[in-house]
Design an enzyme around this catalytic site. Sequence first.
Site, PDB file in Angstrom:
ATOM      1  N   TYR A  34       0.852  -1.203   0.000  1.00  9.18           N
ATOM      2  CA  TYR A  34       0.000   0.000   0.000  1.00  9.18           C
ATOM      3  C   TYR A  34       0.880   1.241   0.000  1.00  9.18           C
ATOM      4  O   TYR A  34       1.893   1.298   0.711  1.00  9.18           O
ATOM      5  CB  TYR A  34      -0.909   0.025   1.246  1.00  9.18           C
ATOM      6  CG  TYR A  34      -1.886  -1.128   1.246  1.00  9.18           C
ATOM      7  CD1 TYR A  34      -3.105  -1.034   0.589  1.00  9.18           C
ATOM      8  CD2 TYR A  34      -1.548  -2.334   1.853  1.00  9.18           C
ATOM      9  CE1 TYR A  34      -3.983  -2.109   0.552  1.00  9.18           C
ATOM     10  CE2 TYR A  34      -2.418  -3.419   1.816  1.00  9.18           C
ATOM     11  CZ  TYR A  34      -3.634  -3.294   1.165  1.00  9.18           C
ATOM     12  OH  TYR A  34      -4.495  -4.363   1.120  1.00  9.18           O
ATOM     13  N   SER A  35       0.454   2.252  -0.776  1.00  8.15           N
ATOM     14  CA  SER A  35       1.179   3.524  -0.780  1.00  8.15           C
ATOM     15  C   SER A  35       0.886   4.288   0.494  1.00  8.15           C
ATOM     16  O   SER A  35      -0.258   4.300   0.967  1.00  8.15           O
ATOM     17  CB  SER A  35       0.682   4.399  -1.943  1.00  8.15           C
ATOM     18  OG  SER A  35       1.295   4.021  -3.117  1.00  8.15           O
ATOM     19  N   GLU A  52       2.842   4.799 -11.544  1.00  8.68           N
ATOM     20  CA  GLU A  52       2.533   3.604 -10.754  1.00  8.68           C
ATOM     21  C   GLU A  52       1.078   3.263 -10.991  1.00  8.68           C
ATOM     22  O   GLU A  52       0.183   3.924 -10.463  1.00  8.68           O
ATOM     23  CB  GLU A  52       2.751   3.907  -9.260  1.00  8.68           C
ATOM     24  CG  GLU A  52       3.863   3.055  -8.673  1.00  8.68           C
ATOM     25  CD  GLU A  52       4.175   3.428  -7.238  1.00  8.68           C
ATOM     26  OE1 GLU A  52       5.360   3.599  -6.952  1.00  8.68           O
ATOM     27  OE2 GLU A  52       3.233   3.564  -6.445  1.00  8.68           O
ATOM     28  N   TYR A  73      -2.003   0.011 -11.594  1.00  9.87           N
ATOM     29  CA  TYR A  73      -2.268  -1.381 -11.201  1.00  9.87           C
ATOM     30  C   TYR A  73      -3.580  -1.859 -11.772  1.00  9.87           C
ATOM     31  O   TYR A  73      -4.379  -1.064 -12.236  1.00  9.87           O
ATOM     32  CB  TYR A  73      -2.306  -1.500  -9.681  1.00  9.87           C
ATOM     33  CG  TYR A  73      -2.955  -0.333  -8.968  1.00  9.87           C
ATOM     34  CD1 TYR A  73      -4.330  -0.241  -8.854  1.00  9.87           C
ATOM     35  CD2 TYR A  73      -2.172   0.732  -8.464  1.00  9.87           C
ATOM     36  CE1 TYR A  73      -4.931   0.840  -8.218  1.00  9.87           C
ATOM     37  CE2 TYR A  73      -2.767   1.811  -7.819  1.00  9.87           C
ATOM     38  CZ  TYR A  73      -4.136   1.860  -7.702  1.00  9.87           C
ATOM     39  OH  TYR A  73      -4.726   2.931  -7.079  1.00  9.87           O
TER      40      TYR A  73
END
Length: 411
Positions: free
Chosen positions: A200-201, A409, A411
């Site tokens: 998780y960021s 980034e 996903y």
Amino acid sequence: MTTIMRQHLIDPEICIRCNTCEETCPVDAISHDSRNYVVDAAKCKLCYNCISPCPTGAIDSWRNMPADKAYPLAEQLLWDNLPGQIALDAPAEVGAGDTATVLPDDVERIAAASTAGQGGTAPPPWSAAHPYVNLYGIHNPAVATVSGNFQLTTEDASSDIRHIVLDFSNASFPVLEGQTIGILAPGLDLNGKPHHVRLYSVASPRDGERPKYNNLSLTVKRVTEDHDGMPARGIGSNYLCDLKKGDKVNVVGPYGTSFLMPNHPGSNLLMICTGTGSAPMRAMTERRRRKFSAGETLGKQMLFFGARTPGELPYFGPLTKLPKEFIDMNLAFSRVPGEPKRYVQDLLRERGADVARLLKDDNTYVYLCGLKGMEKGVEEAFTALCQANGLDWSALRPQMLQQGRYHVETY
Ligand code: A2P
């Protein structure tokens, strides 16, 4: 003559078994058992897609091997650490009369992948702070305590997105904006093995969700369906979303050495995100907001943020209260009844002249985080708006990547 191959391997000592590489590999060359993640030399096409998403760098392991003596999967599965590089110029290792030949093409492609890979992995901005990585692994996780779990989405929203605050007490867990951490969900998977690490960021700035408190925050969406819309319960996200104040959480990391913010005066941020991809943008924006409140002069900040509705846009309330002179905010909603569907790339086009003005400035750093599908749309928007404003995105993009000014980034 024996051909020498550059065999792609995974370092079992560093690997956190997060499954990212296996999910990324387009030819199913990567697999795992309960002990190790391994690469099938016969299947790996050296596309390097797996290199940049790996949080630890364990994936970036290579050994020069005679092609007919590549390490088989059965052997890799038994390793606790990588074997050393064999001496290829020693005839006994290579075979009498054989000549070692490292394929130059591979070396070149590896170098290219490590600076400008598929996802656009760039070096960090030159003025980024030095990140700490890999301080805690699966065998020695940091134990954090939940100090808050707040719902960010409205009750009528179709998704449940939460702001979760983790307190590290006396443990040192330094993070920078843009870094990720790994969560170890308790319990076992369907094969009776521990769950793999979920990444998780971090959504808070380096000095903590609350300055001078040793804590950080995450933006987590509860996963209730798979990519095909079928019911599915996300292990990590449901574990996190159900946490109560006081619960203990095993955390590994931190990770990430590229998606970091510049620190020099006058640097501009162009941030584009959807949904929970807003986490690193919140961290960067909040870092800058604290500086702004303290009277510091900052470069420009422009944010493009997409969500289904205002009720589903994490941090909608606080974001809309930020002063206009601090941030140029552009919110795209795709499912507001009676309004046309809008994506971030639509707004980028609408604001094309202002975006191009920022792109023309060497002090501009671009960050893109969220749904994979957005990447293509944003690239197309950049191409069009650059063309309309005297820029060539196909030339600017690689330049910005190489200079650590374009970070993706998805996903
Ligand atoms: P959509 O209404 O088409 O799903 P999510 O809520 O699923 O995390 O998505 C966040 C936002 O990103 C939603 O507004 C969603 O719109 C939007 N989105 C979906 N696909 C894309 C895409 N290819 N490019 C940009 N935005 C997208």
